[in-house]
Scaffold this motif. Sequence first.
Motif, PDB file in Angstrom:
ATOM      1  N   MET A 119      44.132  35.694  29.081  1.00 30.50           N
ATOM      2  CA  MET A 119      42.795  35.161  29.375  1.00 30.50           C
ATOM      3  C   MET A 119      42.597  34.782  30.834  1.00 30.50           C
ATOM      4  O   MET A 119      41.460  34.665  31.290  1.00 30.50           O
ATOM      5  CB  MET A 119      42.542  33.899  28.544  1.00 30.50           C
ATOM      6  N   ILE A 120      43.674  34.606  31.585  1.00 32.27           N
ATOM      7  CA  ILE A 120      43.544  34.019  32.922  1.00 32.27           C
ATOM      8  C   ILE A 120      42.721  34.864  33.880  1.00 32.27           C
ATOM      9  O   ILE A 120      42.067  34.313  34.763  1.00 32.27           O
ATOM     10  CB  ILE A 120      44.921  33.681  33.548  1.00 32.27           C
ATOM     11  N   ASN A 121      42.709  36.165  33.700  1.00 32.93           N
ATOM     12  CA  ASN A 121      41.904  36.998  34.604  1.00 32.93           C
ATOM     13  C   ASN A 121      40.410  36.817  34.381  1.00 32.93           C
ATOM     14  O   ASN A 121      39.602  37.260  35.183  1.00 32.93           O
ATOM     15  CB  ASN A 121      42.286  38.470  34.461  1.00 32.93           C
ATOM     16  N   LYS A 122      40.044  36.181  33.290  1.00 35.90           N
ATOM     17  CA  LYS A 122      38.632  35.941  32.981  1.00 35.90           C
ATOM     18  C   LYS A 122      38.175  34.536  33.382  1.00 35.90           C
ATOM     19  O   LYS A 122      37.044  34.159  33.094  1.00 35.90           O
ATOM     20  CB  LYS A 122      38.359  36.178  31.489  1.00 35.90           C
ATOM     21  N   ILE A 123      39.032  33.789  34.065  1.00 40.55           N
ATOM     22  CA  ILE A 123      38.639  32.450  34.507  1.00 40.55           C
ATOM     23  C   ILE A 123      37.358  32.480  35.339  1.00 40.55           C
ATOM     24  O   ILE A 123      36.456  31.670  35.111  1.00 40.55           O
ATOM     25  CB  ILE A 123      39.802  31.730  35.231  1.00 40.55           C
ATOM     26  N   PRO A 124      37.195  33.421  36.294  1.00 42.03           N
ATOM     27  CA  PRO A 124      35.917  33.463  37.031  1.00 42.03           C
ATOM     28  C   PRO A 124      34.712  33.680  36.104  1.00 42.03           C
ATOM     29  O   PRO A 124      33.662  33.061  36.299  1.00 42.03           O
ATOM     30  CB  PRO A 124      36.093  34.636  37.993  1.00 42.03           C
ATOM     31  N   CYS A 125      34.868  34.504  35.102  1.00 38.58           N
ATOM     32  CA  CYS A 125      33.798  34.722  34.122  1.00 38.58           C
ATOM     33  C   CYS A 125      33.493  33.424  33.387  1.00 38.58           C
ATOM     34  O   CYS A 125      32.324  33.052  33.235  1.00 38.58           O
ATOM     35  CB  CYS A 125      34.202  35.815  33.132  1.00 38.58           C
ATOM     36  N   PHE A 126      34.536  32.731  32.944  1.00 37.69           N
ATOM     37  CA  PHE A 126      34.340  31.467  32.229  1.00 37.69           C
ATOM     38  C   PHE A 126      33.622  30.449  33.117  1.00 37.69           C
ATOM     39  O   PHE A 126      32.745  29.726  32.657  1.00 37.69           O
ATOM     40  CB  PHE A 126      35.669  30.891  31.745  1.00 37.69           C
ATOM     41  N   LEU A 127      34.005  30.407  34.387  1.00 38.49           N
ATOM     42  CA  LEU A 127      33.370  29.460  35.306  1.00 38.49           C
ATOM     43  C   LEU A 127      31.903  29.815  35.552  1.00 38.49           C
ATOM     44  O   LEU A 127      31.054  28.923  35.667  1.00 38.49           O
ATOM     45  CB  LEU A 127      34.156  29.394  36.618  1.00 38.49           C
ATOM     46  N   PHE A 158      42.986  29.195  38.717  1.00 40.45           N
ATOM     47  CA  PHE A 158      41.820  28.330  38.865  1.00 40.45           C
ATOM     48  C   PHE A 158      41.473  28.153  40.341  1.00 40.45           C
ATOM     49  O   PHE A 158      40.308  28.209  40.725  1.00 40.45           O
ATOM     50  CB  PHE A 158      42.051  26.955  38.215  1.00 40.45           C
ATOM     51  N   LEU A 159      42.492  27.942  41.149  1.00 41.35           N
ATOM     52  CA  LEU A 159      42.249  27.680  42.580  1.00 41.35           C
ATOM     53  C   LEU A 159      41.746  28.928  43.316  1.00 41.35           C
ATOM     54  O   LEU A 159      41.000  28.814  44.284  1.00 41.35           O
ATOM     55  CB  LEU A 159      43.520  27.138  43.238  1.00 41.35           C
ATOM     56  N   ARG A 160      42.135  30.090  42.859  1.00 42.05           N
ATOM     57  CA  ARG A 160      41.730  31.349  43.501  1.00 42.05           C
ATOM     58  C   ARG A 160      40.394  31.868  42.986  1.00 42.05           C
ATOM     59  O   ARG A 160      39.812  32.778  43.572  1.00 42.05           O
ATOM     60  CB  ARG A 160      42.780  32.419  43.282  1.00 42.05           C
ATOM     61  N   ALA A 161      39.931  31.334  41.879  1.00 47.47           N
ATOM     62  CA  ALA A 161      38.697  31.845  41.260  1.00 47.47           C
ATOM     63  C   ALA A 161      37.517  31.663  42.196  1.00 47.47           C
ATOM     64  O   ALA A 161      37.277  30.573  42.713  1.00 47.47           O
ATOM     65  CB  ALA A 161      38.453  31.143  39.938  1.00 47.47           C
ATOM     66  N   GLN A 162      36.803  32.740  42.401  1.00 41.73           N
ATOM     67  CA  GLN A 162      35.599  32.683  43.226  1.00 41.73           C
ATOM     68  C   GLN A 162      34.391  32.843  42.303  1.00 41.73           C
ATOM     69  O   GLN A 162      34.280  33.827  41.592  1.00 41.73           O
ATOM     70  CB  GLN A 162      35.624  33.763  44.290  1.00 41.73           C
ATOM     71  N   VAL A 163      33.537  31.880  42.371  1.00 40.83           N
ATOM     72  CA  VAL A 163      32.367  31.878  41.496  1.00 40.83           C
ATOM     73  C   VAL A 163      31.118  31.845  42.363  1.00 40.83           C
ATOM     74  O   VAL A 163      31.041  31.125  43.335  1.00 40.83           O
ATOM     75  CB  VAL A 163      32.399  30.640  40.557  1.00 40.83           C
TER      76      VAL A 163
END
Length: 163
Positions: A119-127, A158-163
């Motif tokens: 699931m971690i690759n979808k963190i930007p989507c979740f955010l 989480f820290l690398r996620a760009q939203v």
Amino acid sequence: LQKLIHLLQATDDPLIQEQALITLSNSAAFSVNQDIIRNLDGLSVIGGMLSDCVPKVKEKALNALNNLSMNIKNQEEIQVYIKQVCKNIESAPLNSDLQLAGLRLLTNMSVTSDYHHKMINKIPCFLNVLSEGSERTQIQVLKVLVNLSANPATTRHFLRAQV
């Protein structure tokens, strides 16, 4: 239960599929039925419905898998559908019942860290869903994010996620 699973395999009628999935979902509220459905290969039949083009069928399949995911042995089989569930969440209309059903399933699947890596690759989507969704959607996506954040291995994602 066996007849319902066979019915799902035998019909292309979305209304029949929906009703069969609702009944399986309700039946899965009982732990003994969770084992029976798994032993009848029902998880793969229900999981196969996630690629259906009818959103209501996908939603009902997600609801059934959500109830079935309360069983650890079932989670071992359901985890193969996590990437498809994430795609459904991403492509579903914002705040839709389909999106919420997918998020509920991921909430259950992320309670332990066993499947976080899927699931971690979808963190930007979740955010993104968190920032744009309704309150009901935000609450559901927050449950997934809280579960993921409990795992130190997800911190850099989480820290690398760009939203």
